[in-house]
Design an enzyme around this catalytic site. Structure first.
Site, PDB file in Angstrom:
ATOM      1  CG  HIS A 181      -0.295  -0.098   2.526  1.00  0.00           C
ATOM      2  ND1 HIS A 181       0.223  -1.278   3.017  1.00  0.00           N
ATOM      3  CD2 HIS A 181      -0.056   0.829   3.496  1.00  0.00           C
ATOM      4  CE1 HIS A 181       0.749  -1.074   4.210  1.00  0.00           C
ATOM      5  NE2 HIS A 181       0.598   0.206   4.529  1.00  0.00           N
ATOM      6  CB  CYS A 241       7.124  21.762  14.146  1.00  0.00           C
ATOM      7  SG  CYS A 241       5.784  22.562  13.214  1.00  0.00           S
ATOM      8  CB  CYS A 260       7.897  26.376  12.655  1.00  0.00           C
ATOM      9  SG  CYS A 260       7.666  25.476  14.211  1.00  0.00           S
ATOM     10  CG  HIS A 298       3.705  23.822  17.458  1.00  0.00           C
ATOM     11  ND1 HIS A 298       3.941  25.180  17.575  1.00  0.00           N
ATOM     12  CD2 HIS A 298       4.324  23.440  16.303  1.00  0.00           C
ATOM     13  CE1 HIS A 298       4.655  25.597  16.556  1.00  0.00           C
ATOM     14  NE2 HIS A 298       4.903  24.562  15.765  1.00  0.00           N
ATOM     15  CD  GLU A 306       3.431  25.757  12.674  1.00  0.00           C
ATOM     16  OE1 GLU A 306       2.869  26.639  11.985  1.00  0.00           O
ATOM     17  OE2 GLU A 306       4.653  25.760  12.878  1.00  0.00           O
TER      18      GLU A 306
END
Length: 257
Positions: free
Chosen positions: A164, A225, A228, A242, A246
């Site tokens: 997959h 992240c 950022c 966070h 975002e």
């Protein structure tokens, strides 16, 4: 049901994921066809949950478990989405559906005859499914998106028996994203982009190191992240909060449709 694409479930594929690839004879030979119903962890293993969708996709359209299908592939929504849009492409070629993606899709890392042709065929299918995912993003968020807002690829140690390919939006925004392993499985080299599969070789550490090495990438790496690049180390709760910020900023950056 256990989350089928969590790296913590990868130990069950240790025997099949890389050993066949590394033990293959030097002379290229056709792929071995295994029955789709064959189970590696018992007759009702979660690892085989995709097999019925590959075999008889027409039975799952009405329920919404299958979005579309052709003789070559099936497109389904992931049951455990790790972003606002998360789809799976299931190739239907019987000689490859039970192979590790490095064997099935990597022309420079597989001894299986016809791998380059299969990869090229799947490349066209991937582009079609990207278009569908972009449209789904636009319908969902009422914004303008492109293929750059998606990631397409495989897990270096898949937890499902059938081949997959993930098509997932970059936002990492989902209630099903519940722990570090979930996040890192899509935001570290544990996730191998489809384009990279076309050039990867057996010298790659993820092939040479095997499932244990790949699991370490997802399990031990810091939480970074996606947008950022702030490092949250092992603080998943802070990262999760966070990610909501975002996600909101990401949507604002997109022009309204």
């Amino acid at each position: 049901m256990a989350d089928p694409d969590s790296p913590e479930m990868s130990s069950g594929v240790k025997r099949n994921a890389f050993s066949v690839l590394m033990a293959t004879a030097k002379k290229p030979k056709p792929a071995h066809v295994e029955p789709l119903h064959k189970s590696t962890q018992g007759p009702h293993s979660f690892r085989d949950a995709l097999a019925p969708l590959v075999q008889n996709p027409e039975n799952f359209v009405k329920s919404g478990e299958v979005i579309k299908y052709t003789d070559d592939y099936v497109l389904i929504p992931d049951k455990f989405p790790k972003a606002s849009v998360h789809l799976l492409i299931l190739p239907r070629e019987l000689t490859r559906t039970r192979l590790h993606p490095f064997q099935a899709l990597c022309p420079n890392a597989s001894k299986i005859i016809g791998t380059k042709e299969f990869y090229d065929k799947m490349s066209k299918i991937v582009r079609e499914c990207e278009d569908y995912a972009v449209k789904q993003l636009e319908d969902l968020h009422k914004r303008k998106f492109t293929a750059e807002d998606l990631k397409v690829g495989i897990h270096s140690t898949p937890s499902m028996s059938n081949l997959h390919i993930h098509v997932i939006s970059v936002d990492n925004y989902s209630e099903k994203l519940k722990n570090k392993k979930h996040y890192n499985s899509f935001n570290t080299p544990f996730f191998v982009s489809f384009d990279e599969l076309g050039t990867i070789t057996t010298d790659d550490a993820r092939i040479k190191g095997g499932p244990l090495y790949c699991a370490q990438i997802a399990n031990k790496g810091d939480l970074i992240c996606w947008k950022c690049e702030k490092n949250f180390q092992n603080q998943f709760k802070k990262l999760k909060d966070h990610l909501e910020e975002e996600f909101a900023l990401w949507k604002k950056e997109k022009a309204a449709t």
